[in-house]
Enzyme design. Structure first.
Site, PDB file in Angstrom:
ATOM      1  N   TRP A   1     -11.128  -1.922  -9.230  1.00  0.00           N
ATOM      2  CA  TRP A   1     -11.642  -1.542 -10.604  1.00  0.00           C
ATOM      3  C   TRP A   1     -12.452  -0.263 -10.500  1.00  0.00           C
ATOM      4  O   TRP A   1     -12.757   0.315 -11.569  1.00  0.00           O
ATOM      5  CB  TRP A   1     -12.643  -2.707 -10.931  1.00  0.00           C
ATOM      6  CG  TRP A   1     -11.997  -4.071 -11.302  1.00  0.00           C
ATOM      7  CD1 TRP A   1     -12.053  -5.323 -10.572  1.00  0.00           C
ATOM      8  CD2 TRP A   1     -11.208  -4.411 -12.625  1.00  0.00           C
ATOM      9  NE1 TRP A   1     -11.434  -6.289 -11.274  1.00  0.00           N
ATOM     10  CE2 TRP A   1     -10.766  -5.730 -12.464  1.00  0.00           C
ATOM     11  CE3 TRP A   1     -10.882  -3.481 -13.625  1.00  0.00           C
ATOM     12  CZ2 TRP A   1     -10.046  -6.230 -13.206  1.00  0.00           C
ATOM     13  CZ3 TRP A   1     -10.249  -4.129 -14.583  1.00  0.00           C
ATOM     14  CH2 TRP A   1      -9.616  -5.609 -14.437  1.00  0.00           C
TER      15      TRP A   1
ATOM     16  N   GLY B   1       0.429   5.282  -4.537  1.00  0.00           N
ATOM     17  CA  GLY B   1      -0.455   6.781  -4.970  1.00  0.00           C
ATOM     18  C   GLY B   1       0.091   7.785  -4.089  1.00  0.00           C
ATOM     19  O   GLY B   1       0.523   8.904  -4.621  1.00  0.00           O
ATOM     20  N   ARG B   2       0.237   7.581  -2.854  1.00  0.00           N
ATOM     21  CA  ARG B   2       0.709   8.876  -1.976  1.00  0.00           C
ATOM     22  C   ARG B   2       2.308   8.891  -2.296  1.00  0.00           C
ATOM     23  O   ARG B   2       2.614  10.269  -2.028  1.00  0.00           O
ATOM     24  CB  ARG B   2       0.317   8.310  -0.568  1.00  0.00           C
ATOM     25  CG  ARG B   2      -0.965   8.660   0.034  1.00  0.00           C
ATOM     26  CD  ARG B   2      -1.442   8.035   1.117  1.00  0.00           C
ATOM     27  NE  ARG B   2      -1.591   6.467   1.025  1.00  0.00           N
ATOM     28  CZ  ARG B   2      -1.682   5.642   1.976  1.00  0.00           C
ATOM     29  NH1 ARG B   2      -1.732   6.135   3.182  1.00  0.00           N
ATOM     30  NH2 ARG B   2      -1.996   4.435   1.964  1.00  0.00           N
ATOM     31  N   TRP B   3       2.916   7.981  -2.401  1.00  0.00           N
ATOM     32  CA  TRP B   3       4.391   8.146  -2.810  1.00  0.00           C
ATOM     33  C   TRP B   3       4.463   9.096  -3.805  1.00  0.00           C
ATOM     34  O   TRP B   3       5.353  10.030  -4.114  1.00  0.00           O
ATOM     35  CB  TRP B   3       5.079   6.832  -2.974  1.00  0.00           C
ATOM     36  CG  TRP B   3       6.469   6.696  -3.333  1.00  0.00           C
ATOM     37  CD1 TRP B   3       7.407   6.680  -2.474  1.00  0.00           C
ATOM     38  CD2 TRP B   3       7.158   6.899  -4.744  1.00  0.00           C
ATOM     39  NE1 TRP B   3       8.694   6.748  -3.121  1.00  0.00           N
ATOM     40  CE2 TRP B   3       8.641   6.985  -4.211  1.00  0.00           C
ATOM     41  CE3 TRP B   3       6.614   7.099  -5.675  1.00  0.00           C
ATOM     42  CZ2 TRP B   3       9.267   7.089  -5.353  1.00  0.00           C
ATOM     43  CZ3 TRP B   3       7.399   7.273  -6.973  1.00  0.00           C
ATOM     44  CH2 TRP B   3       8.883   7.265  -6.683  1.00  0.00           C
TER      45      TRP B   3
ATOM     46  N   ASP C   1       0.770  -1.316   0.231  1.00  0.00           N
ATOM     47  CA  ASP C   1      -0.162  -0.187  -0.120  1.00  0.00           C
ATOM     48  C   ASP C   1       1.023   1.115  -0.077  1.00  0.00           C
ATOM     49  O   ASP C   1       1.965   1.491   0.653  1.00  0.00           O
ATOM     50  CB  ASP C   1      -0.799  -0.141   1.252  1.00  0.00           C
ATOM     51  CG  ASP C   1      -1.908   0.842   1.207  1.00  0.00           C
ATOM     52  OD1 ASP C   1      -2.176   1.439   0.054  1.00  0.00           O
ATOM     53  OD2 ASP C   1      -2.631   1.304   2.090  1.00  0.00           O
TER      54      ASP C   1
ATOM     55  N   SER D   1      -8.425  -5.074   4.394  1.00  0.00           N
ATOM     56  CA  SER D   1      -8.799  -4.876   3.280  1.00  0.00           C
ATOM     57  C   SER D   1      -9.188  -5.998   2.352  1.00  0.00           C
ATOM     58  O   SER D   1      -8.898  -6.182   1.001  1.00  0.00           O
ATOM     59  CB  SER D   1      -7.952  -3.947   2.426  1.00  0.00           C
ATOM     60  OG  SER D   1      -7.724  -2.682   3.085  1.00  0.00           O
TER      61      SER D   1
ATOM     62  N   ARG E   1       1.517  -4.895   6.248  1.00  0.00           N
ATOM     63  CA  ARG E   1       0.862  -3.686   5.577  1.00  0.00           C
ATOM     64  C   ARG E   1       1.601  -2.517   5.827  1.00  0.00           C
ATOM     65  O   ARG E   1       2.070  -2.175   6.652  1.00  0.00           O
ATOM     66  CB  ARG E   1      -0.810  -3.567   5.888  1.00  0.00           C
ATOM     67  CG  ARG E   1      -1.312  -2.453   5.078  1.00  0.00           C
ATOM     68  CD  ARG E   1      -2.774  -2.343   5.049  1.00  0.00           C
ATOM     69  NE  ARG E   1      -3.303  -1.315   4.223  1.00  0.00           N
ATOM     70  CZ  ARG E   1      -4.533  -1.408   3.665  1.00  0.00           C
ATOM     71  NH1 ARG E   1      -5.272  -2.277   3.989  1.00  0.00           N
ATOM     72  NH2 ARG E   1      -4.817  -0.637   2.971  1.00  0.00           N
TER      73      ARG E   1
ATOM     74  N   LEU F   1      11.955 -20.137  -3.837  1.00  0.00           N
ATOM     75  CA  LEU F   1      10.762 -19.519  -3.265  1.00  0.00           C
ATOM     76  C   LEU F   1       9.311 -19.396  -4.175  1.00  0.00           C
ATOM     77  O   LEU F   1       9.306 -19.453  -5.335  1.00  0.00           O
ATOM     78  CB  LEU F   1      11.031 -17.924  -3.292  1.00  0.00           C
ATOM     79  CG  LEU F   1      10.138 -16.744  -2.929  1.00  0.00           C
ATOM     80  CD1 LEU F   1       9.560 -17.079  -1.480  1.00  0.00           C
ATOM     81  CD2 LEU F   1      10.659 -15.456  -3.183  1.00  0.00           C
TER      82      LEU F   1
ATOM     83  N   HIS G   1       3.047   3.415  -9.018  1.00  0.00           N
ATOM     84  CA  HIS G   1       2.821   2.122  -9.483  1.00  0.00           C
ATOM     85  C   HIS G   1       4.093   1.313 -10.024  1.00  0.00           C
ATOM     86  O   HIS G   1       4.463   0.408  -9.778  1.00  0.00           O
ATOM     87  CB  HIS G   1       1.483   1.720 -10.126  1.00  0.00           C
ATOM     88  CG  HIS G   1       0.395   2.150  -9.612  1.00  0.00           C
ATOM     89  ND1 HIS G   1      -0.027   1.490  -8.476  1.00  0.00           N
ATOM     90  CD2 HIS G   1      -0.806   2.894  -9.903  1.00  0.00           C
ATOM     91  CE1 HIS G   1      -1.485   2.170  -7.948  1.00  0.00           C
ATOM     92  NE2 HIS G   1      -1.570   3.120  -9.019  1.00  0.00           N
TER      93      HIS G   1
END
Length: 246
Positions: A75, A29-31, A26, A202, A194, A137, A43
């Site tokens: 979406w 967008g704020r970054w 998460d 979420s 998170r 992994l 993104h």
């Protein structure tokens, strides 16, 4: 035994290393907003961070890593942002994820991929098939995934089999239900991380995280590092897990 070499200033115990970590990535967008950049730049930076964290997870000896890449609710975002995410996904499926296969990484997608464009579905199937025999992994990418939707789809399958007489009520154990989930055959995550300061799950791995330890940090996902991952694991290793007991 402490993983002194790999763990930096957070000495980690190999004996207490979680087998499966899940991450809600998460803060992209704020970054971007903090830097005056478009959301798609956030993104892209987040995808680059995922590359680094996959490598870090391999180095630390994790067996499973599940990342929340695109939810059933995402979406609702603008078409421009959704298109940017999907184009970025195409790029990573075509180039970067195949690179990890060479590093003995196995990959699969959890979620309902039928809503994704046909070319993306084809790429996903190809990646899963190419990496099927890998034993390192195991990375699970949650795409068009929602915990409630996963349970709905599982219950639909169960109801259909019951209606056809192939499943009896007394066979409905927890293990039976788990076998119908997207994560069938995968151990539940011991640790769910998170980023970005939000403290909620979420709609992520609702069944699987029943007894997971949760770790919330303020770091925005593009800034999340191997050191941050080690810090989360260190916190996990210093908790007492009782599973409802004393």
């Amino acid at each position: 035994m402490a993983l002194e070499k790999d763990a930096g200033r957070f000495p980690l115990s190999a004996e207490k290393m979680p087998k499966h970590i899940a991450i809600i990535m998460d803060g992209n967008g704020r970054w971007a907003k903090k830097r005056g950049l478009p959301r798609k730049a956030g993104h892209k930076a987040g995808a680059e961070t995922l590359e680094k964290i996959i490598s870090a997870a391999r180095e630390l000896g994790l067996e499973h890593l599940t990342v929340y890449a695109f939810s059933t609710e995402n979406w609702k975002r603008s078409q421009e942002e959704v298109d940017a995410i999907m184009n970025l996904l195409r790029q990573y499926l075509k180039n970067y994820f195949k690179k990890f296969i060479k590093d003995d990484v196995r990959m699969d997608v959890i979620g309902d991929i039928r809503r994704l464009d046909a070319d993306i579905q084809k790429q996903i199937i190809e990646i899963e098939q190419l990496s099927m025999e890998k034993t390192g992994l195991f990375v699970h990418i949650a795409l068009n995934y929602g915990g409630r939707d996963e349970l709905r789809r599982a219950m639909t399958k169960i109801a259909q089999e019951a209606a056809e007489g192939r499943l009896l009520p007394e066979e409905m154990t927890e293990d039976c239900i788990a076998g119908y989930l997207d994560t069938a055959g995968t151990p539940d995550p011991e640790l769910v991380i998170r980023t970005s300061g939000e403290e909620r799950i979420s709609n992520f791995l609702l069944w699987q995280s029943a007894y997971s330890e949760f770790y919330f940090c303020d770091t925005l996902w593009p800034d999340f590092t191997k050191t941050e991952l080690e810090k989360a694991i260190f916190a996990y290793q210093n908790r007492e897990r009782r599973f409802g007991g004393r």
